[in-house]
Design an enzyme around this catalytic site. Sequence first.
Site, PDB file in Angstrom:
ATOM      1  N   CYS A  72       0.808  -1.231   0.000  1.00 23.58           N
ATOM      2  CA  CYS A  72       0.000   0.000   0.000  1.00 23.58           C
ATOM      3  C   CYS A  72       0.841   1.281   0.000  1.00 23.58           C
ATOM      4  O   CYS A  72       0.330   2.360  -0.287  1.00 23.58           O
ATOM      5  CB  CYS A  72      -0.927   0.004   1.211  1.00 23.58           C
ATOM      6  SG  CYS A  72      -1.911  -1.477   1.317  1.00 23.58           S
ATOM      7  N   HIS A 121      -3.170   7.118   2.567  1.00 19.94           N
ATOM      8  CA  HIS A 121      -3.643   5.810   2.104  1.00 19.94           C
ATOM      9  C   HIS A 121      -5.027   5.546   2.712  1.00 19.94           C
ATOM     10  O   HIS A 121      -5.239   5.752   3.911  1.00 19.94           O
ATOM     11  CB  HIS A 121      -2.641   4.739   2.530  1.00 19.94           C
ATOM     12  CG  HIS A 121      -3.130   3.361   2.286  1.00 19.94           C
ATOM     13  ND1 HIS A 121      -3.691   2.976   1.092  1.00 19.94           N
ATOM     14  CD2 HIS A 121      -3.176   2.264   3.090  1.00 19.94           C
ATOM     15  CE1 HIS A 121      -4.052   1.709   1.169  1.00 19.94           C
ATOM     16  NE2 HIS A 121      -3.760   1.259   2.367  1.00 19.94           N
ATOM     17  N   ASN A 152     -10.175  -0.126   0.334  1.00 22.11           N
ATOM     18  CA  ASN A 152      -8.708  -0.057   0.306  1.00 22.11           C
ATOM     19  C   ASN A 152      -8.210  -0.734  -0.973  1.00 22.11           C
ATOM     20  O   ASN A 152      -8.262  -1.954  -1.092  1.00 22.11           O
ATOM     21  CB  ASN A 152      -8.172  -0.753   1.566  1.00 22.11           C
ATOM     22  CG  ASN A 152      -6.656  -0.788   1.613  1.00 22.11           C
ATOM     23  OD1 ASN A 152      -5.977  -0.494   0.627  1.00 22.11           O
ATOM     24  ND2 ASN A 152      -6.115  -1.158   2.758  1.00 22.11           N
TER      25      ASN A 152
END
Length: 310
Positions: free
Chosen positions: A111, A235, A264
């Site tokens: 990520c 993020h 996500n």
Amino acid sequence: MGLKILKTGSSLPENIVENSYFEKYLDTSDEWIKKRTGIEKRRISKDIDVCDLSKKAVEDLNLSDEEKSKIKLIIVSSLSADYIMPSISSNICGHLNLHKEILAFDLNMACTGFVGASILAEKYLEIDEYAIVVGTEVLSKYMDFNNRENAILFGDGSGAVLYKKTVDNFSCDSGTLYSKDLSLIGKSLDKESSFIEMNGKNVYRFTMEYVPESIRKTIEMSSYSEDEIDYFVLHQANMRIIKGIAKRFGGIEKYFTNLNKFGNTSSATIPICLDEMNKKNLLKENQKLLLSGFGGGLNYSTCIVLSGGK
Ligand code: COA
């Protein structure tokens, strides 16, 4: 030296999966998911692979011939490439019919990858040269849809940014702590044998311990004060994480979020946010954008880039 965002693009699979889908077969609820994560829905790819999704995101940049001629670097961040070679970045060079004097490679920092790749771009480019940085994932092929703790969190998507190296200030901070608290380990990369595994509580604690400190250091090293940061683009893992960090820096009104719509998408979350901000005309010339990614490694990266306006 610094990085300026000249253009943005994104591509998301059409298939929308609402929280109510999981209610039908898992011991979970829309209310639990929204309250604990902020996620309401996500996109799950039915038929498009990560390379094609990435090609669509870079097509969305609408590059002119002049812009193409200035590109010296392409970095694609992904942990979900469909195959090892040729890389997604090579595919993009061919797809956009770019000239051959380009350094192009894929990297896997989970990520954190989009921000890590942005930092590398700033270090590699000479003033006025361009780079394309892509964050792109089809994570659904590595998700165990019967595991309620993971299945509800992730989604698929792709985002791309055209950066220009400038003489402006650039500051960044990164860190890595080896841990299997967020992992994808399998004997082979086929979907039956490899699933994302996560100790959500530990990842949460890691984030709240290290990301605020990384943000603090990045602002301190820059020539900007905290008040001068126009947007914090973090993020998109969990709204509780973002709200927790917003209490310490900037205030929540300076945080752009869209995890309610997309969940996500790992390294794709930040460029997808940047593209949405750009398309909504939120980005004005020379605004300061603090980007911070964190996740599997465990690792984190933060940097401040400038907006080039639309
Ligand atoms: N629906 C309903 N209940 C769920 C659930 C779901 N989807 N997932 C977990 N639960 C249950 C747990 O089993 C636990 O039950 P128990 O009390 O009977 O044991 C309870 O909810 C609380 O679990 P807990 O793990 O304490 O929840 P949480 O508030 O920490 O939220 C996460 C879980 C995963 C949402 C949260 O830890 C998180 O977001 N962590 C960071 C993850 C992340 O960001 N990962 C990506 C980083 S890149």
